[in-house]
Design an enzyme around this catalytic site. Structure first.
Site, PDB file in Angstrom:
ATOM      1  N   GLU A  57     -21.914   3.053   6.518  1.00 53.56           N
ATOM      2  CA  GLU A  57     -22.259   2.470   7.586  1.00 53.56           C
ATOM      3  C   GLU A  57     -23.074   3.440   8.493  1.00 53.56           C
ATOM      4  O   GLU A  57     -22.412   4.583   8.761  1.00 53.56           O
ATOM      5  CB  GLU A  57     -20.800   2.030   8.161  1.00 53.56           C
ATOM      6  CG  GLU A  57     -21.138   1.651   9.679  1.00 53.56           C
ATOM      7  CD  GLU A  57     -19.771   1.320  10.571  1.00 53.56           C
ATOM      8  OE1 GLU A  57     -19.806   1.210  11.789  1.00 53.56           O
ATOM      9  OE2 GLU A  57     -18.720   1.501   9.812  1.00 53.56           O
ATOM     10  N   ASP A  99     -16.425   2.909   8.935  1.00 47.85           N
ATOM     11  CA  ASP A  99     -15.617   3.613   9.756  1.00 47.85           C
ATOM     12  C   ASP A  99     -14.336   3.078   9.692  1.00 47.85           C
ATOM     13  O   ASP A  99     -14.097   1.951   9.371  1.00 47.85           O
ATOM     14  CB  ASP A  99     -15.902   3.600  11.364  1.00 47.85           C
ATOM     15  CG  ASP A  99     -17.513   4.264  11.504  1.00 47.85           C
ATOM     16  OD1 ASP A  99     -17.760   5.094  10.652  1.00 47.85           O
ATOM     17  OD2 ASP A  99     -17.837   4.156  12.798  1.00 47.85           O
ATOM     18  N   ASP A 117     -12.245   1.906  12.072  1.00 52.75           N
ATOM     19  CA  ASP A 117     -12.129   1.303  13.079  1.00 52.75           C
ATOM     20  C   ASP A 117     -12.313  -0.418  12.892  1.00 52.75           C
ATOM     21  O   ASP A 117     -12.546  -0.855  11.953  1.00 52.75           O
ATOM     22  CB  ASP A 117     -12.997   1.666  14.283  1.00 52.75           C
ATOM     23  CG  ASP A 117     -14.318   1.542  14.176  1.00 52.75           C
ATOM     24  OD1 ASP A 117     -14.588   1.041  13.110  1.00 52.75           O
ATOM     25  OD2 ASP A 117     -14.899   2.121  14.848  1.00 52.75           O
ATOM     26  N   ASP A 129     -15.155  -2.066  13.785  1.00 55.92           N
ATOM     27  CA  ASP A 129     -16.455  -2.712  13.521  1.00 55.92           C
ATOM     28  C   ASP A 129     -16.493  -2.023  11.980  1.00 55.92           C
ATOM     29  O   ASP A 129     -17.104  -2.684  11.332  1.00 55.92           O
ATOM     30  CB  ASP A 129     -17.317  -1.435  14.363  1.00 55.92           C
ATOM     31  CG  ASP A 129     -17.552  -2.403  15.687  1.00 55.92           C
ATOM     32  OD1 ASP A 129     -17.410  -3.635  15.942  1.00 55.92           O
ATOM     33  OD2 ASP A 129     -18.143  -1.442  16.561  1.00 55.92           O
TER      34      ASP A 129
END
Length: 664
Positions: free
Chosen positions: A439, A515, A517, A519
């Protein structure tokens, strides 16, 4: 505007969400609510193993010579040892019987104070749960402790005390010392209430192997059978008995442990091993850490693999045996290796509560540093055996290279041009190569610098990937990101029932790296949607993986002989466990510092390699069908990713929203 918070709070109360809605789980409640977080729930073997491990730790510490496991006719299991017995007295700080604390508190035991006059120098793990989980998931648990001329007894039901501590002087027929724990596992927590006989026998036999001179006995009251194991020859005899096929060279065995003056490791840390190389038959591979079986291997296995590879490679180079154009890889040495490995690690860190895989990063260097010099010396003292092993290893490397060249030739006539942003690897060995779909460009840059360019390729993705659930196959390539992924992989989009030619596949592992998280999770879901919908045969064949980067880094100060270092945590739960462990190790509160990674791009190349790219220390999850079959999984995807399914998604969120921890 000032009134807004009050009115919104009132609205929340009206909807039934108020201060009283927040529930704090106490004692053993978390275990009962989510048993799968603490133990295996397919059968009760692991909760019995927790009791057995405590008995084995007594023997490992040199205080016991006998362990007896009895399968009772009423379905209960008892474990007896002749160790020191659990202390009977009142805990000075908690003002409760020590016997009660051990069985009712998640973070209580005698294994925390390593190197400070604690009860155990080495023990099976330090997650701070152990036998209290056994107690929580049992309809009844009885414990009897024989110690210092007295006998103490307690009983529990569902983790709660039902018969308080009683203590009496030992009678003539009583044992002098030791502990007996009898457990009635609660069937409602397990898919099957019965213990798997073969696994139990294997577990008990392995304890006897790893503790030469200790007698381990299994008594079955139902069929009145008794089995007993005692191995005086240790690992070598055990491996010789379980090998499939004749060894090519004599068994290689050895052991090495750090002494008091060792630079990097604490006194007593090290390993014992027995290794055999065979030309045929399935390899036998068993590894243990402080007598705990690690069925999924881990960093100690990686250390053995590295030590074997470096020693054999060094021997081959010294005697100039490697043909021109042949490059050795660790799997060429390891492919025909059978082994039993028993490592001793002072503070073992495991992946998950059931301790199937060791994660301690130092264990790679620990085991390798003892194995390599011993094997190197042995090979050079027995040159004929060394040459025979070298031939086996070189043949494996040549056949691997021939296989990769065949694949290369078949796809060489293709007209697809590889995407410009793909940073490819040097190797053409498909089974060994890995592609990371990363990403963002900044994370892609760190990954390019941190990777092993020999076999790891990086394809950075910009922004969110298209939701391809309802995209027609012939329109897929209109999206540049999807086009680049398909061309880099070397396999055309297909359906679940299509005949697919996977000979063009360029990477054995396709790893989604985003990541840690919300997202990142979204990007993971979009990529998994793409693979499940348009590349299902890659998932079926086990080529798709998800990498798990950590969310936190803890900088830990030096502790005694342990130098200052960094520990990484996957999530809040692991961070809490790490901090608990540091406190128990005597590290002053706040002496550590905690950093939260905002994303992969924030990691240096070295950190990304250590935590996410290095095969020895990373966490890589294989993607495969779970509890549902293909059709049911497809229906779930439709509900979650379909454009016309908003109402169904809303209903799903309303029904299960309270079970999700939201990171905002």
């Amino acid at each position: 505007m000032a009134d807004t918070p009050i009115s919104s709070s009132g609205a929340l109360r009206a909807s039934g969400y108020a201060e009283s809605s927040i529930r704090v789980l106490k004692g053993l409640e978390p275990v009962k609510q989510r048993p799968g977080m603490y133990t295996r729930t397919d059968n009760p073997l692991h909760i019995v193993q927790e009791v057995l491990d405590n008995a084995a730790d007594e023997a490992l510490a040199g205080f016991g010579k006998r362990i007896r496991v009895t399968l009772h006719a009423d379905g209960s299991v008892s474990v007896e040892d002749d160790g020191r017995g659990i202390p009977h007295g009142i805990h000075p700080e908690e003002n409760a019987p020590v016997l009660e604390l051990v069985f009712t508190r998640l973070h209580a035991g005698g294994k925390f104070d390593k190197g400070k006059g604690g009860a155990y120098s080495f023990s099976g793990g330090l997650h701070g749960v152990g036998v209290s989980v056994t107690n929580a998931l049992s309809t009844r648990l009885e414990v009897t402790s024989y110690r210092e001329g007295h006998v103490a007894h307690m009983a529990f039901a569902g983790g709660d005390v039902v018969a308080p501590l009683t203590r009496r002087p030992a009678a003539d027929g009583d044992r002098k010392q030791g502990t007996t724990v009898r457990v009635w596992p609660d069937p409602k927590y397990f898919e099957s209430a019965s213990l798997p006989a073969a696994e139990l026998v294997q577990l008990l036999r392995s304890k006897a192997v790893l503790m030469p001179g200790v007698t381990v006995t299994l008594v079955n009251e139902k069929n009145r059978e008794t089995q007993s194991w005692q191995y005086k020859g240790g690992l070598r005899d055990y491996l010789q008995q379980t090998l499939h096929g004749e060894p090519l060279i004599p068994l290689f065995e050895g052991e090495g442990y750090a002494d008091a003056g060792h630079d990097s490791f604490a006194e007593g840390e090290g390993a014992a091993w027995a290794v055999a190389f065979t030309e045929e038959g399935a390899p036998v591979r068993e590894s243990y850490v402080n007598l705990i079986p690690t069925s999924a291997g881990g960093t100690h296995d990686s250390g053995l693999r590295d030590g074997l590879f470096q020693a054999v490679k060094s021997f081959i180079e010294l005697h100039a045996l490697l043909p021109k154009g042949v490059k050795l890889l660790p799997e060429d040495v390891f492919a025909r290796a059978s082994y039993v490995l028993s490592a001793k690690v002072l503070d073992p860190q495991f992946q998950g509560q059931i301790k199937e895989r060791l994660n301690s990063r130092d264990a790679v260097r620990l085991v390798s540093s003892f194995v390599r010099p011993v094997l190197e010396l042995w090979l050079n003292q027995h040159v004929d055996h060394g040459r025979r092993l070298a031939e086996l290893v070189i043949r494996a490397a040549q056949s691997r290279q021939r296989a990769s060249q065949k694949v290369e030739k078949r796809k060489g006539s293709g007209v697809a041009v590889l995407p410009g942003k793909l940073t490819d690897c040097e190797s053409r060995d498909i089974a060994h190569n890995e592609l990371f779909l990363v990403e963002g460009d900044s994370a892609g840059g760190s990954a390019k610098m941190g990777r092993d360019k020999e076999y790891q390729a990086i394809l950075p993705l910009r922004g969110k990937v298209l939701n391809t659930w309802e995209v027609e196959r012939d329109r897929l390539f209109a999206n540049a990101e999807v086009h680049d992924i398909a061309v880099a992989i070397g396999v055309d989009p297909h359906g679940p029932d299509d005949e697919v030619d996977l000979s063009g596949l360029r990477y054995g592992k396709i790893c989604i790296l985003s990541d840690a998280d919300v997202d990142g999770s979204h990007i993971q879901v979009l990529l998994l949607t793409l693979f499940f919908r348009h590349f299902p045969k890659l998932i079926e064949a086990g080529h798709v993986y998800v990498a798990r980067p950590p969310l936190f880094r803890v900088d830990v100060p030096a502790r005694g002989k342990k130098p200052a270092g960094k520990v990484y945590a996957l999530d809040e739960g692991e961070l809490t466990a790490i901090l608990d462990k540091l406190r128990k190790d005597g590290v002053r509160e706040g002496a550590w510092s905690i950093s939260r990674f905002k994303g992969l791009g924030e990691m240096s190349a070295e950190q990304l390699w250590d935590t996410t790219l290095n095969p020895d220390t990373r966490r890589l999850l294989p993607v495969q069908l779970g509890a549902f079959d293909f059709a049911a999984t497809e229906a779930q995807f439709s509900q979650l990713m379909g454009k016309g399914e908003a109402a169904a998604r809303r209903e799903l969120m309303e029904r299960h929203g309270d079970a999700v921890e939201i990171d905002v």
